[in-house]
Design a protein around this motif. Sequence first.
Motif, PDB file in Angstrom:
ATOM      1  N   ILE A 175     -22.616  21.140 -22.246  1.00 47.83           N
ATOM      2  CA  ILE A 175     -21.378  20.441 -21.898  1.00 47.83           C
ATOM      3  C   ILE A 175     -21.632  19.306 -20.901  1.00 47.83           C
ATOM      4  O   ILE A 175     -21.182  18.171 -21.101  1.00 47.83           O
ATOM      5  N   ALA A 176     -22.347  19.602 -19.825  1.00 52.52           N
ATOM      6  CA  ALA A 176     -22.589  18.583 -18.798  1.00 52.52           C
ATOM      7  C   ALA A 176     -23.399  17.420 -19.353  1.00 52.52           C
ATOM      8  O   ALA A 176     -23.095  16.248 -19.104  1.00 52.52           O
ATOM      9  N   SER A 177     -24.432  17.748 -20.144  1.00 55.32           N
ATOM     10  CA  SER A 177     -25.269  16.709 -20.738  1.00 55.32           C
ATOM     11  C   SER A 177     -24.475  15.843 -21.707  1.00 55.32           C
ATOM     12  O   SER A 177     -24.579  14.612 -21.702  1.00 55.32           O
ATOM     13  N   LEU A 178     -23.651  16.475 -22.542  1.00 54.69           N
ATOM     14  CA  LEU A 178     -22.827  15.730 -23.498  1.00 54.69           C
ATOM     15  C   LEU A 178     -21.843  14.810 -22.785  1.00 54.69           C
ATOM     16  O   LEU A 178     -21.602  13.679 -23.223  1.00 54.69           O
ATOM     17  N   ALA A 179     -21.271  15.292 -21.687  1.00 51.86           N
ATOM     18  CA  ALA A 179     -20.325  14.473 -20.924  1.00 51.86           C
ATOM     19  C   ALA A 179     -21.016  13.244 -20.348  1.00 51.86           C
ATOM     20  O   ALA A 179     -20.469  12.136 -20.386  1.00 51.86           O
ATOM     21  N   ARG A 180     -22.223  13.437 -19.823  1.00 53.00           N
ATOM     22  CA  ARG A 180     -22.968  12.295 -19.284  1.00 53.00           C
ATOM     23  C   ARG A 180     -23.272  11.275 -20.376  1.00 53.00           C
ATOM     24  O   ARG A 180     -23.118  10.059 -20.183  1.00 53.00           O
ATOM     25  N   MET A 181     -23.701  11.760 -21.545  1.00 50.76           N
ATOM     26  CA  MET A 181     -24.023  10.841 -22.630  1.00 50.76           C
ATOM     27  C   MET A 181     -22.783  10.112 -23.146  1.00 50.76           C
ATOM     28  O   MET A 181     -22.832   8.911 -23.439  1.00 50.76           O
ATOM     29  N   LEU A 190     -32.316  14.593 -27.163  1.00 53.76           N
ATOM     30  CA  LEU A 190     -31.153  14.770 -26.300  1.00 53.76           C
ATOM     31  C   LEU A 190     -31.554  14.797 -24.828  1.00 53.76           C
ATOM     32  O   LEU A 190     -30.853  14.250 -23.969  1.00 53.76           O
ATOM     33  N   ALA A 191     -32.693  15.428 -24.527  1.00 55.23           N
ATOM     34  CA  ALA A 191     -33.186  15.441 -23.145  1.00 55.23           C
ATOM     35  C   ALA A 191     -33.509  14.031 -22.677  1.00 55.23           C
ATOM     36  O   ALA A 191     -33.211  13.643 -21.535  1.00 55.23           O
ATOM     37  N   HIS A 192     -34.111  13.259 -23.571  1.00 51.85           N
ATOM     38  CA  HIS A 192     -34.451  11.866 -23.256  1.00 51.85           C
ATOM     39  C   HIS A 192     -33.188  11.042 -23.030  1.00 51.85           C
ATOM     40  O   HIS A 192     -33.089  10.277 -22.066  1.00 51.85           O
ATOM     41  N   LEU A 193     -32.197  11.210 -23.889  1.00 52.25           N
ATOM     42  CA  LEU A 193     -30.940  10.483 -23.754  1.00 52.25           C
ATOM     43  C   LEU A 193     -30.188  10.894 -22.488  1.00 52.25           C
ATOM     44  O   LEU A 193     -29.569  10.051 -21.817  1.00 52.25           O
ATOM     45  N   ASP A 194     -30.249  12.166 -22.150  1.00 46.99           N
ATOM     46  CA  ASP A 194     -29.564  12.645 -20.951  1.00 46.99           C
ATOM     47  C   ASP A 194     -30.182  12.034 -19.698  1.00 46.99           C
ATOM     48  O   ASP A 194     -29.471  11.632 -18.773  1.00 46.99           O
ATOM     49  N   GLN A 195     -31.495  11.957 -19.670  1.00 49.02           N
ATOM     50  CA  GLN A 195     -32.171  11.345 -18.527  1.00 49.02           C
ATOM     51  C   GLN A 195     -31.773   9.872 -18.402  1.00 49.02           C
ATOM     52  O   GLN A 195     -31.511   9.367 -17.310  1.00 49.02           O
ATOM     53  N   GLN A 196     -31.715   9.201 -19.538  1.00 46.82           N
ATOM     54  CA  GLN A 196     -31.305   7.793 -19.532  1.00 46.82           C
ATOM     55  C   GLN A 196     -29.851   7.666 -19.078  1.00 46.82           C
ATOM     56  O   GLN A 196     -29.498   6.764 -18.313  1.00 46.82           O
ATOM     57  N   ALA A 197     -29.007   8.592 -19.537  1.00 48.56           N
ATOM     58  CA  ALA A 197     -27.588   8.563 -19.169  1.00 48.56           C
ATOM     59  C   ALA A 197     -27.404   8.743 -17.669  1.00 48.56           C
ATOM     60  O   ALA A 197     -26.541   8.095 -17.058  1.00 48.56           O
ATOM     61  N   GLU A 198     -28.197   9.614 -17.060  1.00 47.23           N
ATOM     62  CA  GLU A 198     -28.091   9.830 -15.618  1.00 47.23           C
ATOM     63  C   GLU A 198     -28.336   8.540 -14.851  1.00 47.23           C
ATOM     64  O   GLU A 198     -27.626   8.226 -13.880  1.00 47.23           O
ATOM     65  N   GLY A 214     -37.845   1.176 -22.959  1.00 49.97           N
ATOM     66  CA  GLY A 214     -36.677   0.371 -22.629  1.00 49.97           C
ATOM     67  C   GLY A 214     -35.636   1.094 -21.802  1.00 49.97           C
ATOM     68  O   GLY A 214     -34.560   0.543 -21.535  1.00 49.97           O
ATOM     69  N   ASP A 215     -35.912   2.335 -21.364  1.00 48.27           N
ATOM     70  CA  ASP A 215     -34.959   3.088 -20.547  1.00 48.27           C
ATOM     71  C   ASP A 215     -34.937   2.524 -19.131  1.00 48.27           C
ATOM     72  O   ASP A 215     -35.986   2.327 -18.520  1.00 48.27           O
ATOM     73  N   GLU A 216     -33.737   2.297 -18.621  1.00 54.56           N
ATOM     74  CA  GLU A 216     -33.586   1.725 -17.295  1.00 54.56           C
ATOM     75  C   GLU A 216     -32.999   2.745 -16.327  1.00 54.56           C
ATOM     76  O   GLU A 216     -32.183   3.576 -16.706  1.00 54.56           O
ATOM     77  N   GLU A 217     -33.431   2.674 -15.076  1.00 58.00           N
ATOM     78  CA  GLU A 217     -32.916   3.582 -14.059  1.00 58.00           C
ATOM     79  C   GLU A 217     -32.965   2.871 -12.713  1.00 58.00           C
ATOM     80  O   GLU A 217     -33.876   2.095 -12.429  1.00 58.00           O
ATOM     81  N   PHE A 218     -31.946   3.133 -11.878  1.00 58.30           N
ATOM     82  CA  PHE A 218     -31.915   2.599 -10.526  1.00 58.30           C
ATOM     83  C   PHE A 218     -32.275   3.718  -9.551  1.00 58.30           C
ATOM     84  O   PHE A 218     -31.755   4.824  -9.654  1.00 58.30           O
ATOM     85  N   LYS A 219     -33.161   3.414  -8.612  1.00 57.79           N
ATOM     86  CA  LYS A 219     -33.618   4.415  -7.658  1.00 57.79           C
ATOM     87  C   LYS A 219     -33.648   3.819  -6.250  1.00 57.79           C
ATOM     88  O   LYS A 219     -33.961   2.642  -6.075  1.00 57.79           O
TER      89      LYS A 219
END
Length: 268
Positions: free
Chosen positions: A40-46, A114-122, A229-234
């Motif tokens: 549920i949490a992962s789907l919501a983030r995506m 899905l794990a990869h997409l969730d990480q990108q979504a975060e 091509g995954d982007e993240e701000f840290k």
Amino acid sequence: LEGTGGEKMDDWEEVEEELHSLEGTGISLGMSEKLSQEQIASLARMASAFAPPGQDIDIEHINDIQVLSVDGDRIEISAIVCETDGCITARVPISFPTPCLMSEGIDTCVTNNLAHLDQQAEGLIREMTIKKENKDDDEYVWKMLTSTDELDLPTWWEPRPEMTQDCNNIRSLLNEEGFQAELRGVATKALMDIVDHTEQFKVQKAAIAAVCPSGIHMRALVKTTTFLGDEEFKFLQVPLAFKQPALDGDKLRDEVLSAVDAASVYVE
């Protein structure tokens, strides 16, 4: 809340009817239901991060979420989004970074995607949160960059009480807006030895959190991009040791100027 793929909904019944009417689509209805119950949490983030253009989905306004379908190429999520003016159902189709062959190991392949997409979504949500909570987001970012809380100071960090004022003066001076380009350059050079070399990175903003006779300790807001091509701000901590500890205020200024000059090639 309006946008492509959104329809006014009084409740979840219509979506449930559609879920139970799916036949022969995706991998299996069983997998869709399992994901809907366990992720549920992962789907919501995506759903929030990958919402179609023109259809903003605030993760805090998602009341319910389901997987409509999943196959070797993509997942389609349906979310109930409720705000003060009512609720809508929003469809969010998301393509997998790596398509799955239907012949073997598809469950594992889907899970990895899905794990990869969730990480990108975060990362995307973190970026959106910064922009949302800080309309001009400078005040919030600057507060984070200059904070002295929870600094992970290096072993070579050796403050000297008699030079506290000199160190504070250097910190205040370099944190002025006119030195921002130089600080980004210094942080970029220092991060060359810190950031994972499988990622490209760009320092968005930098500040000095602390100064001592042995070096400076910076914080930087960094945008990283993987080869996929995954982007993240840290927010990263960036320690930088001087060539040799400064013995007085003049030597401290010399060491700081030397560090800035050494990073001049990275100044934009």
